[in-house]
Motif scaffolding. Structure first.
Motif, PDB file in Angstrom:
ATOM      1  N   ILE A  43    -106.420 -16.557  83.109  1.00 20.65           N
ATOM      2  CA  ILE A  43    -107.381 -17.615  82.810  1.00 20.65           C
ATOM      3  C   ILE A  43    -108.521 -17.061  81.975  1.00 20.65           C
ATOM      4  N   ILE A  44    -108.800 -17.698  80.828  1.00 19.35           N
ATOM      5  CA  ILE A  44    -109.881 -17.266  79.937  1.00 19.35           C
ATOM      6  C   ILE A  44    -110.797 -18.441  79.619  1.00 19.35           C
ATOM      7  N   ASN A  45    -112.088 -18.211  79.678  1.00 19.22           N
ATOM      8  CA  ASN A  45    -113.106 -19.169  79.255  1.00 19.22           C
ATOM      9  C   ASN A  45    -113.508 -18.812  77.834  1.00 19.22           C
ATOM     10  N   CYS A  46    -113.057 -19.583  76.850  1.00 22.92           N
ATOM     11  CA  CYS A  46    -113.334 -19.257  75.457  1.00 22.92           C
ATOM     12  C   CYS A  46    -113.281 -20.515  74.601  1.00 22.92           C
ATOM     13  N   ASP A  47    -113.733 -20.395  73.367  1.00 18.54           N
ATOM     14  CA  ASP A  47    -113.624 -21.480  72.403  1.00 18.54           C
ATOM     15  C   ASP A  47    -112.194 -21.529  71.866  1.00 18.54           C
ATOM     16  N   MET A  48    -111.783 -22.705  71.434  1.00 16.13           N
ATOM     17  CA  MET A  48    -110.435 -22.885  70.900  1.00 16.13           C
ATOM     18  C   MET A  48    -110.181 -21.953  69.718  1.00 16.13           C
ATOM     19  N   SER A  49    -111.190 -21.699  68.899  1.00 14.25           N
ATOM     20  CA  SER A  49    -111.044 -20.853  67.713  1.00 14.25           C
ATOM     21  C   SER A  49    -110.748 -19.397  68.067  1.00 14.25           C
ATOM     22  N   GLU A  50    -111.010 -19.014  69.312  1.00 10.99           N
ATOM     23  CA  GLU A  50    -110.806 -17.630  69.732  1.00 10.99           C
ATOM     24  C   GLU A  50    -109.430 -17.399  70.358  1.00 10.99           C
ATOM     25  N   CYS A  51    -108.632 -18.439  70.481  1.00 11.84           N
ATOM     26  CA  CYS A  51    -107.307 -18.300  71.079  1.00 11.84           C
ATOM     27  C   CYS A  51    -106.330 -17.681  70.089  1.00 11.84           C
TER      28      CYS A  51
ATOM     29  N   ARG B 177     -97.281 -13.375  78.848  1.00 11.58           N
ATOM     30  CA  ARG B 177     -96.293 -13.670  77.812  1.00 11.58           C
ATOM     31  C   ARG B 177     -96.998 -14.223  76.579  1.00 11.58           C
ATOM     32  N   LYS B 178     -96.284 -14.218  75.463  1.00 17.49           N
ATOM     33  CA  LYS B 178     -96.822 -14.778  74.210  1.00 17.49           C
ATOM     34  C   LYS B 178     -96.891 -16.288  74.313  1.00 17.49           C
ATOM     35  N   THR B 179     -97.916 -16.867  73.692  1.00 11.83           N
ATOM     36  CA  THR B 179     -98.129 -18.315  73.710  1.00 11.83           C
ATOM     37  C   THR B 179     -97.928 -18.904  72.321  1.00 11.83           C
ATOM     38  N   ASP B 180     -97.304 -20.065  72.253  1.00 15.65           N
ATOM     39  CA  ASP B 180     -97.093 -20.777  70.991  1.00 15.65           C
ATOM     40  C   ASP B 180     -98.354 -21.588  70.678  1.00 15.65           C
ATOM     41  N   LEU B 181     -99.163 -21.088  69.743  1.00 11.35           N
ATOM     42  CA  LEU B 181    -100.447 -21.727  69.453  1.00 11.35           C
ATOM     43  C   LEU B 181    -100.297 -23.044  68.704  1.00 11.35           C
ATOM     44  N   SER B 182     -99.109 -23.355  68.209  1.00 10.10           N
ATOM     45  CA  SER B 182     -98.921 -24.648  67.556  1.00 10.10           C
ATOM     46  C   SER B 182     -99.042 -25.789  68.572  1.00 10.10           C
ATOM     47  N   LYS B 183     -98.924 -25.464  69.861  1.00  8.19           N
ATOM     48  CA  LYS B 183     -99.049 -26.469  70.920  1.00  8.19           C
ATOM     49  C   LYS B 183    -100.499 -26.696  71.340  1.00  8.19           C
ATOM     50  N   LEU B 184    -101.384 -25.827  70.888  1.00  4.63           N
ATOM     51  CA  LEU B 184    -102.771 -25.867  71.348  1.00  4.63           C
ATOM     52  C   LEU B 184    -103.519 -27.083  70.806  1.00  4.63           C
ATOM     53  N   LYS B 185    -104.226 -27.767  71.705  1.00  7.39           N
ATOM     54  CA  LYS B 185    -105.033 -28.925  71.328  1.00  7.39           C
ATOM     55  C   LYS B 185    -106.392 -28.839  72.010  1.00  7.39           C
ATOM     56  N   GLU B 186    -107.385 -29.437  71.382  1.00  3.16           N
ATOM     57  CA  GLU B 186    -108.726 -29.454  71.958  1.00  3.16           C
ATOM     58  C   GLU B 186    -108.720 -30.288  73.239  1.00  3.16           C
ATOM     59  N   CYS B 187    -109.209 -29.701  74.323  1.00  7.20           N
ATOM     60  CA  CYS B 187    -109.250 -30.388  75.614  1.00  7.20           C
ATOM     61  C   CYS B 187    -110.154 -29.597  76.553  1.00  7.20           C
ATOM     62  N   GLU B 188    -110.309 -30.076  77.766  1.00  3.72           N
ATOM     63  CA  GLU B 188    -111.125 -29.344  78.740  1.00  3.72           C
ATOM     64  C   GLU B 188    -110.384 -28.102  79.247  1.00  3.72           C
ATOM     65  N   VAL B 189    -109.107 -28.291  79.608  1.00  2.77           N
ATOM     66  CA  VAL B 189    -108.283 -27.185  80.106  1.00  2.77           C
ATOM     67  C   VAL B 189    -106.915 -27.268  79.448  1.00  2.77           C
ATOM     68  N   PHE B 190    -106.500 -26.177  78.822  1.00  7.21           N
ATOM     69  CA  PHE B 190    -105.174 -26.103  78.197  1.00  7.21           C
ATOM     70  C   PHE B 190    -104.336 -25.118  79.003  1.00  7.21           C
ATOM     71  N   ALA B 191    -103.125 -25.537  79.382  1.00  7.01           N
ATOM     72  CA  ALA B 191    -102.292 -24.704  80.246  1.00  7.01           C
ATOM     73  C   ALA B 191    -100.917 -24.462  79.639  1.00  7.01           C
ATOM     74  N   HIS B 192    -100.512 -23.210  79.648  1.00 10.47           N
ATOM     75  CA  HIS B 192     -99.167 -22.788  79.263  1.00 10.47           C
ATOM     76  C   HIS B 192     -98.431 -22.457  80.556  1.00 10.47           C
ATOM     77  N   LEU B 193     -97.444 -23.280  80.922  1.00  9.56           N
ATOM     78  CA  LEU B 193     -96.755 -23.178  82.211  1.00  9.56           C
ATOM     79  C   LEU B 193     -95.345 -22.645  81.997  1.00  9.56           C
ATOM     80  N   LEU B 194     -95.082 -21.456  82.512  1.00 11.16           N
ATOM     81  CA  LEU B 194     -93.813 -20.782  82.266  1.00 11.16           C
ATOM     82  C   LEU B 194     -93.145 -20.442  83.598  1.00 11.16           C
ATOM     83  N   SER B 195     -91.888 -20.855  83.760  1.00 15.60           N
ATOM     84  CA  SER B 195     -91.118 -20.543  84.963  1.00 15.60           C
ATOM     85  C   SER B 195     -89.967 -19.613  84.603  1.00 15.60           C
ATOM     86  N   LEU B 196     -89.770 -18.572  85.414  1.00 16.33           N
ATOM     87  CA  LEU B 196     -88.750 -17.564  85.167  1.00 16.33           C
ATOM     88  C   LEU B 196     -87.811 -17.467  86.365  1.00 16.33           C
ATOM     89  N   ARG B 197     -86.588 -17.020  86.103  1.00 14.07           N
ATOM     90  CA  ARG B 197     -85.659 -16.710  87.187  1.00 14.07           C
ATOM     91  C   ARG B 197     -84.645 -15.694  86.670  1.00 14.07           C
TER      92      ARG B 197
END
Length: 205
Positions: free
Chosen positions: A176-184, A30-50
């Protein structure tokens, strides 16, 4: 940094047909809202559907969406408190940083509302310092991500509500992607083929 998108689709018995299974298996990202992105070790977008049982629409719709940042404390197999692990870590996976690479482990959480137990390869079976020491449970490396590599984990589960004893099912995807924040970017999973795919699919009844 590690960027993770988790998609959990929950459904009842009447939506186990091949039509719904085809829709679930095709809904990989799914599409991710990059305005939520912050520098950290692991950034997670958690989406639940039903599924909306009233409208008759066959496509699963979001009912919960969260963005979480994790520091170095995420690099752990957890503790012997399995409920704490389930609620505070990323469910069914464990992450370990190895220089610039990330080892992604898949494990069985062993909580009472998930009665489908996974047994098999336990990499820490003989490690006396591990919470998995001498345990007959699944705990294995799904893949190791080097810089700019992308892996996907797909697994399923059956659940039961501890209070009502209501049964339901879950189809789960980790991108899961291993990348720099600038590449998101907001559609970072759309046109990129994964380097690794790990599946843990049970025959659920």
């Amino acid at each position: 940094m590690l960027f993770i998108q988790s998609i959990d689709t929950y459904y009842e018995k009447q939506r186990r047909s091949s039509e719904y299974a085809r829709l679930r298996t095709g809904d990989l990202f799914r599409k991710t809202d990059l305005s939520k992105l912050k520098e950290c070790e692991v950034f997670a977008h958690l989406l639940s559907l039903r599924y909306d049982t009233d409208s008759g629409v066959s496509q699963a719709k979001p009912y919960s969406e969260k963005y979480k940042q994790y520091g170095k404390s995420i690099f752990t197999e957890g503790t012997r408190d399995r409920y704490k692990n389930y609620n505070e870590l990323l469910k069914f996976i464990r992450i370990f940083k190895e220089d610039d690479n990330y080892r992604i482990m898949f494990c069985d959480e062993n909580v009472e509302w998930c009665p489908t137990k996974r047994r098999g390869h336990n990499e820490a079976f003989n490690n006396v310092n591990s919470i998995y020491y001498h345990r007959d449970t699944l705990n294995e490396t799904a893949f190791i991500l080097e810089k700019n590599e992308y892996g996907r984990i797909i697994y399923n589960n059956r659940y039961v509500d501890p209070d009502s004893q209501w049964w339901y099912y879950g189809w789960h995807i980790y991108n899961i992607i291993n990348c720099d924040m600038s590449e998101c970017n907001e559609k970072m999973f759309y046109k990129k083929n994964q380097d690794y795919e790990y599946r843990q699919l049970l025959d659920l009844r």
